[in-house]
Scaffold this motif. Structure first.
Motif, PDB file in Angstrom:
ATOM      1  N   PHE A 134       0.841  -1.199   0.000  1.00 62.53           N
ATOM      2  CA  PHE A 134       0.000   0.000   0.000  1.00 62.53           C
ATOM      3  C   PHE A 134       0.874   1.247   0.000  1.00 62.53           C
ATOM      4  CE2 PHE A 134       0.791  -1.225   4.360  1.00 62.53           C
ATOM      5  CZ  PHE A 134       1.103  -0.038   5.000  1.00 62.53           C
ATOM      6  N   TYR A 135       0.229   2.389  -0.211  1.00 63.06           N
ATOM      7  CA  TYR A 135       0.926   3.673  -0.203  1.00 63.06           C
ATOM      8  C   TYR A 135       0.421   4.545   0.938  1.00 63.06           C
ATOM      9  CZ  TYR A 135       2.889   2.914  -4.852  1.00 63.06           C
ATOM     10  OH  TYR A 135       3.597   2.440  -5.906  1.00 63.06           O
ATOM     11  N   VAL A 136       1.354   5.261   1.567  1.00 68.76           N
ATOM     12  CA  VAL A 136       1.049   6.329   2.517  1.00 68.76           C
ATOM     13  C   VAL A 136       1.897   7.518   2.085  1.00 68.76           C
ATOM     14  CG1 VAL A 136       1.157   7.109   4.900  1.00 68.76           C
ATOM     15  CG2 VAL A 136       0.567   4.739   4.415  1.00 68.76           C
ATOM     16  N   ASP A 137       1.251   8.639   1.786  1.00 72.07           N
ATOM     17  CA  ASP A 137       1.960   9.844   1.321  1.00 72.07           C
ATOM     18  C   ASP A 137       2.890   9.540   0.146  1.00 72.07           C
ATOM     19  OD1 ASP A 137       0.721  11.414   3.281  1.00 72.07           O
ATOM     20  OD2 ASP A 137       2.295  10.975   4.744  1.00 72.07           O
ATOM     21  N   ASN A 138       2.406   8.777  -0.805  1.00 73.47           N
ATOM     22  CA  ASN A 138       3.146   8.422  -2.021  1.00 73.47           C
ATOM     23  C   ASN A 138       4.410   7.597  -1.764  1.00 73.47           C
ATOM     24  OD1 ASN A 138       1.328   9.578  -3.867  1.00 73.47           O
ATOM     25  ND2 ASN A 138       2.196  11.607  -3.445  1.00 73.47           N
ATOM     26  N   VAL A 139       4.487   6.959  -0.600  1.00 73.86           N
ATOM     27  CA  VAL A 139       5.602   6.065  -0.280  1.00 73.86           C
ATOM     28  C   VAL A 139       5.038   4.650  -0.187  1.00 73.86           C
ATOM     29  CG1 VAL A 139       7.374   5.459   1.412  1.00 73.86           C
ATOM     30  CG2 VAL A 139       6.842   7.867   0.964  1.00 73.86           C
ATOM     31  N   ILE A 140       5.652   3.724  -0.910  1.00 72.12           N
ATOM     32  CA  ILE A 140       5.171   2.349  -0.926  1.00 72.12           C
ATOM     33  C   ILE A 140       5.615   1.603   0.333  1.00 72.12           C
ATOM     34  CG2 ILE A 140       7.126   1.381  -2.204  1.00 72.12           C
ATOM     35  CD1 ILE A 140       4.995  -0.318  -3.757  1.00 72.12           C
ATOM     36  N   HIS A 141       4.711   0.790   0.862  1.00 66.72           N
ATOM     37  CA  HIS A 141       4.975  -0.043   2.039  1.00 66.72           C
ATOM     38  C   HIS A 141       4.533  -1.463   1.700  1.00 66.72           C
ATOM     39  CE1 HIS A 141       4.614   3.972   3.746  1.00 66.72           C
ATOM     40  NE2 HIS A 141       5.127   3.545   4.876  1.00 66.72           N
ATOM     41  N   ASP A 142       5.189  -2.443   2.265  1.00 71.75           N
ATOM     42  CA  ASP A 142       4.694  -3.813   2.100  1.00 71.75           C
ATOM     43  C   ASP A 142       5.081  -4.668   3.290  1.00 71.75           C
ATOM     44  OD1 ASP A 142       7.367  -4.691   1.651  1.00 71.75           O
ATOM     45  OD2 ASP A 142       7.147  -4.479  -0.500  1.00 71.75           O
ATOM     46  N   LYS A 143       4.247  -5.677   3.538  1.00 76.35           N
ATOM     47  CA  LYS A 143       4.497  -6.577   4.652  1.00 76.35           C
ATOM     48  C   LYS A 143       3.783  -7.894   4.394  1.00 76.35           C
ATOM     49  CE  LYS A 143       4.592  -6.934   9.627  1.00 76.35           C
ATOM     50  NZ  LYS A 143       4.581  -6.206  10.875  1.00 76.35           N
ATOM     51  N   LYS A 144       4.413  -8.960   4.843  1.00 75.52           N
ATOM     52  CA  LYS A 144       3.848 -10.299   4.715  1.00 75.52           C
ATOM     53  C   LYS A 144       3.344 -10.752   6.081  1.00 75.52           C
ATOM     54  CE  LYS A 144       6.204 -13.076   2.201  1.00 75.52           C
ATOM     55  NZ  LYS A 144       7.238 -14.010   1.703  1.00 75.52           N
ATOM     56  N   TYR A 145       2.113 -11.242   6.114  1.00 76.64           N
ATOM     57  CA  TYR A 145       1.504 -11.781   7.330  1.00 76.64           C
ATOM     58  C   TYR A 145       1.248 -13.269   7.083  1.00 76.64           C
ATOM     59  CZ  TYR A 145       0.525  -6.875   8.332  1.00 76.64           C
ATOM     60  OH  TYR A 145       0.649  -5.539   8.559  1.00 76.64           O
ATOM     61  N   ILE A 146       1.685 -14.119   8.000  1.00 81.33           N
ATOM     62  CA  ILE A 146       1.502 -15.562   7.832  1.00 81.33           C
ATOM     63  C   ILE A 146       0.829 -16.141   9.065  1.00 81.33           C
ATOM     64  CG2 ILE A 146       2.630 -17.793   7.487  1.00 81.33           C
ATOM     65  CD1 ILE A 146       4.900 -16.282   6.065  1.00 81.33           C
ATOM     66  N   PHE A 147      -0.277 -16.850   8.837  1.00 80.92           N
ATOM     67  CA  PHE A 147      -0.922 -17.635   9.881  1.00 80.92           C
ATOM     68  C   PHE A 147      -0.367 -19.052   9.728  1.00 80.92           C
ATOM     69  CE2 PHE A 147      -3.826 -14.165   9.101  1.00 80.92           C
ATOM     70  CZ  PHE A 147      -4.226 -13.792  10.375  1.00 80.92           C
ATOM     71  N   VAL A 148       0.394 -19.508  10.701  1.00 82.05           N
ATOM     72  CA  VAL A 148       1.014 -20.831  10.623  1.00 82.05           C
ATOM     73  C   VAL A 148      -0.073 -21.908  10.704  1.00 82.05           C
ATOM     74  CG1 VAL A 148       3.230 -20.037  11.520  1.00 82.05           C
ATOM     75  CG2 VAL A 148       1.488 -20.892  13.102  1.00 82.05           C
ATOM     76  N   PRO A 149       0.255 -23.158  10.296  1.00 82.78           N
ATOM     77  CA  PRO A 149      -0.752 -24.223  10.321  1.00 82.78           C
ATOM     78  C   PRO A 149      -1.415 -24.361  11.688  1.00 82.78           C
ATOM     79  CG  PRO A 149       1.195 -24.970   9.156  1.00 82.78           C
ATOM     80  CD  PRO A 149       1.530 -23.631   9.753  1.00 82.78           C
ATOM     81  N   ASP A 150      -2.711 -24.499  11.663  1.00 76.71           N
ATOM     82  CA  ASP A 150      -3.553 -24.695  12.848  1.00 76.71           C
ATOM     83  C   ASP A 150      -3.543 -23.518  13.818  1.00 76.71           C
ATOM     84  OD1 ASP A 150      -4.501 -27.220  11.998  1.00 76.71           O
ATOM     85  OD2 ASP A 150      -2.631 -28.134  12.673  1.00 76.71           O
ATOM     86  N   ALA A 151      -3.113 -22.343  13.386  1.00 75.85           N
ATOM     87  CA  ALA A 151      -3.174 -21.151  14.247  1.00 75.85           C
ATOM     88  C   ALA A 151      -4.600 -20.598  14.299  1.00 75.85           C
ATOM     89  CB  ALA A 151      -2.226 -20.071  13.740  1.00 75.85           C
ATOM     90  N   ILE A 152      -5.363 -20.821  13.234  1.00 77.96           N
ATOM     91  CA  ILE A 152      -6.732 -20.327  13.173  1.00 77.96           C
ATOM     92  C   ILE A 152      -7.645 -21.395  13.760  1.00 77.96           C
ATOM     93  CG2 ILE A 152      -8.557 -19.421  11.700  1.00 77.96           C
ATOM     94  CD1 ILE A 152      -6.330 -18.800   9.611  1.00 77.96           C
TER      95      ILE A 152
END
Length: 133
Positions: free
Chosen positions: A96-114
């Motif tokens: 996503f962008y905030v003030d025309n600066v790109i940001h990124d992040k990976k979120y991982i739900f490990v097996p059986d966490a949900i």
């Protein structure tokens, strides 16, 4: 040269898996939450599952979702999620962008966490400070 590249730290953004009950059936949905005091723009989220199921390597389809903007202190439904993939790693890559600066992040739900026993009560308050849930 690498030291000259500024990679902004992603803060105040979260991914949540929410369980609700509709017509006596459990429904699971994935949401992105913007805790920031400003909107995020051009939000691209790709999701996929991967891991072992019954001893075999499994990879789900990659789904992509785009949102023009997610308002400050708000949330957006990304997609429903099936209980069949809870035994896999479920990955959400957010850009996503905030003030025309790109940001990124990976979120991982490990097996059986949900799982139902891992759920937490969440209070949702809208921008006017009124309790929604």
């Amino acid at each position: 040269m690498k030291k000259d590249i500024h990679i902004p730290k992603v803060e105040d953004i979260g991914i949540a898996v929410i369980k609700s009950t509709e017509v006596g059936e459990d429904i699971w949905n994935v949401y992105i939450i913007n805790y920031k005091d400003e909107p995020i723009n051009n939000v691209l989220i790709s999701s996929k599952g991967y891991g072992l199921k019954d001893g075999k390597k499994v990879t789900t389809s990659t789904l992509r979702h785009f949102f023009d903007a997610i308002n400050k202190k708000s949330f957006q439904l990304i997609e429903p999620i099936s209980e069949e993939v809870f035994g896999l790693s479920n990955e959400y890559f957010v850009t996503f962008y905030v003030d025309n600066v790109i940001h990124d992040k990976k979120y991982i739900f490990v097996p059986d966490a949900i799982k139902t026993e891992h759920l937490t009560k969440v209070r949702i308050i809208n921008q006017e400070g009124v309790l929604i849930k």
